[in-house]
Design a protein around this motif. Structure first.
Motif, PDB file in Angstrom:
ATOM      1  N   VAL A 164      60.951  40.087 -14.990  1.00 17.02           N
ATOM      2  CA  VAL A 164      61.518  41.358 -14.536  1.00 17.02           C
ATOM      3  C   VAL A 164      61.617  41.400 -13.006  1.00 17.02           C
ATOM      4  O   VAL A 164      62.551  41.984 -12.456  1.00 17.02           O
ATOM      5  N   ASP A 165      60.688  40.757 -12.325  1.00 19.41           N
ATOM      6  CA  ASP A 165      60.664  40.772 -10.858  1.00 19.41           C
ATOM      7  C   ASP A 165      61.764  39.931 -10.224  1.00 19.41           C
ATOM      8  O   ASP A 165      61.973  40.011  -9.016  1.00 19.41           O
TER       9      ASP A 165
ATOM     10  N   MET B 137      73.175  41.426 -12.912  1.00 21.80           N
ATOM     11  CA  MET B 137      72.644  41.935 -14.183  1.00 21.80           C
ATOM     12  C   MET B 137      72.076  43.339 -13.998  1.00 21.80           C
ATOM     13  O   MET B 137      71.342  43.596 -13.046  1.00 21.80           O
ATOM     14  N   LYS B 138      72.414  44.240 -14.923  1.00 23.05           N
ATOM     15  CA  LYS B 138      71.852  45.589 -14.896  1.00 23.05           C
ATOM     16  C   LYS B 138      70.362  45.516 -15.205  1.00 23.05           C
ATOM     17  O   LYS B 138      69.934  44.700 -16.033  1.00 23.05           O
ATOM     18  N   PRO B 139      69.549  46.357 -14.554  1.00 19.36           N
ATOM     19  CA  PRO B 139      68.093  46.287 -14.748  1.00 19.36           C
ATOM     20  C   PRO B 139      67.656  46.431 -16.203  1.00 19.36           C
ATOM     21  O   PRO B 139      66.767  45.719 -16.663  1.00 19.36           O
TER      22      PRO B 139
ATOM     23  N   SER C 234      65.610  43.556 -18.261  1.00 20.16           N
ATOM     24  CA  SER C 234      64.255  43.801 -18.766  1.00 20.16           C
ATOM     25  C   SER C 234      64.166  43.509 -20.263  1.00 20.16           C
ATOM     26  O   SER C 234      63.155  42.993 -20.740  1.00 20.16           O
ATOM     27  N   LYS C 235      65.240  43.790 -21.028  1.00 21.19           N
ATOM     28  CA  LYS C 235      65.235  43.455 -22.456  1.00 21.19           C
ATOM     29  C   LYS C 235      65.239  41.938 -22.655  1.00 21.19           C
ATOM     30  O   LYS C 235      64.564  41.419 -23.544  1.00 21.19           O
ATOM     31  N   LEU C 236      66.003  41.216 -21.829  1.00 23.79           N
ATOM     32  CA  LEU C 236      65.983  39.756 -21.898  1.00 23.79           C
ATOM     33  C   LEU C 236      64.584  39.232 -21.569  1.00 23.79           C
ATOM     34  O   LEU C 236      64.080  38.324 -22.226  1.00 23.79           O
ATOM     35  N   ALA C 237      63.966  39.796 -20.539  1.00 24.18           N
ATOM     36  CA  ALA C 237      62.626  39.367 -20.134  1.00 24.18           C
ATOM     37  C   ALA C 237      61.635  39.585 -21.267  1.00 24.18           C
ATOM     38  O   ALA C 237      60.782  38.721 -21.524  1.00 24.18           O
TER      39      ALA C 237
END
Length: 122
Positions: free
Chosen positions: A60-61, A67-69, A73-76
Motif C-alpha cells: 500500500v505504501d 493507480m487509484k488508491p 489497496s485491494k490489489l495489495a
C-alpha cells in the motif's frame, strides 16, 4: 459518447478495409488486457524489491501514480492473501516442471526435443 469510445477514437485508429470497428475494438481490448496484466506483475515485482529493502513498508505504501488508491489497496490485500500465495506457489511449481523452454521460436517443440535446428528439414 462513452469514455471508452472517446478513448478509442483518441488513441487508436484502424483501416476499415482490413477490419470492422467491432474487430478492431476486440483486438484493442485484448491488447490492453494483456498489457495491464504484465504492467501489474512488473509493479508488484518492483514493490517486492522495495519492501525487501525497507523495513516496515507494505504494498500500500508504494502505489504507482497511475493507480487509484482504492484499487491499489485491494490489489495489495490480494497479493498478501493465502489464495494468491497458493496460486503463486502452484504456478512456480508448474513452470519448473516444464522440460522444454517456452521460447522455442521458429523451431517446433518436437524438433527442439530431438535437438534439431529450425532450418533443418525432417
Amino acid at each position: 459518447m462513452s469514455s471508452t469510445c472517446s478513448f478509442f477514437q483518441r488513441y487508436y485508429t484502424f483501416d476499415q478495409r482490413f477490419a470492422t470497428e467491432a474487430e478492431a475494438r476486440a483486438s484493442i481490448l485484448a491488447h490492453m488486457r494483456d498489457n495491464l496484466r504484465r504492467t501489474l506483475a512488473d509493479d508488484r515485482e518492483r514493490v517486492d524489491m522495495k519492501i525487501t529493502g525497507a523495513s516496515g513498508t507494505t504494498y500500500v505504501d508504494h502505489r504507482p501514480l497511475y493507480m487509484k488508491p482504492g484499487v491499489w489497496s485491494k490489489l495489495a490485500q490480494y497479493w498478501v492473501s493465502e489464495e494468491f500465495k497458493k496460486k503463486s506457489a502452484a504456478g512456480k511449481k508448474a513452470r519448473q516442471a516444464v522440460k522444454v523452454p517456452h521460447t522455442s521460436g521458429a523451431c517446433s517443440f518436437d524438433r527442439r526435443r530431438r535437438g534439431g535446428a529450425p532450418w533443418q528439414i525432417g
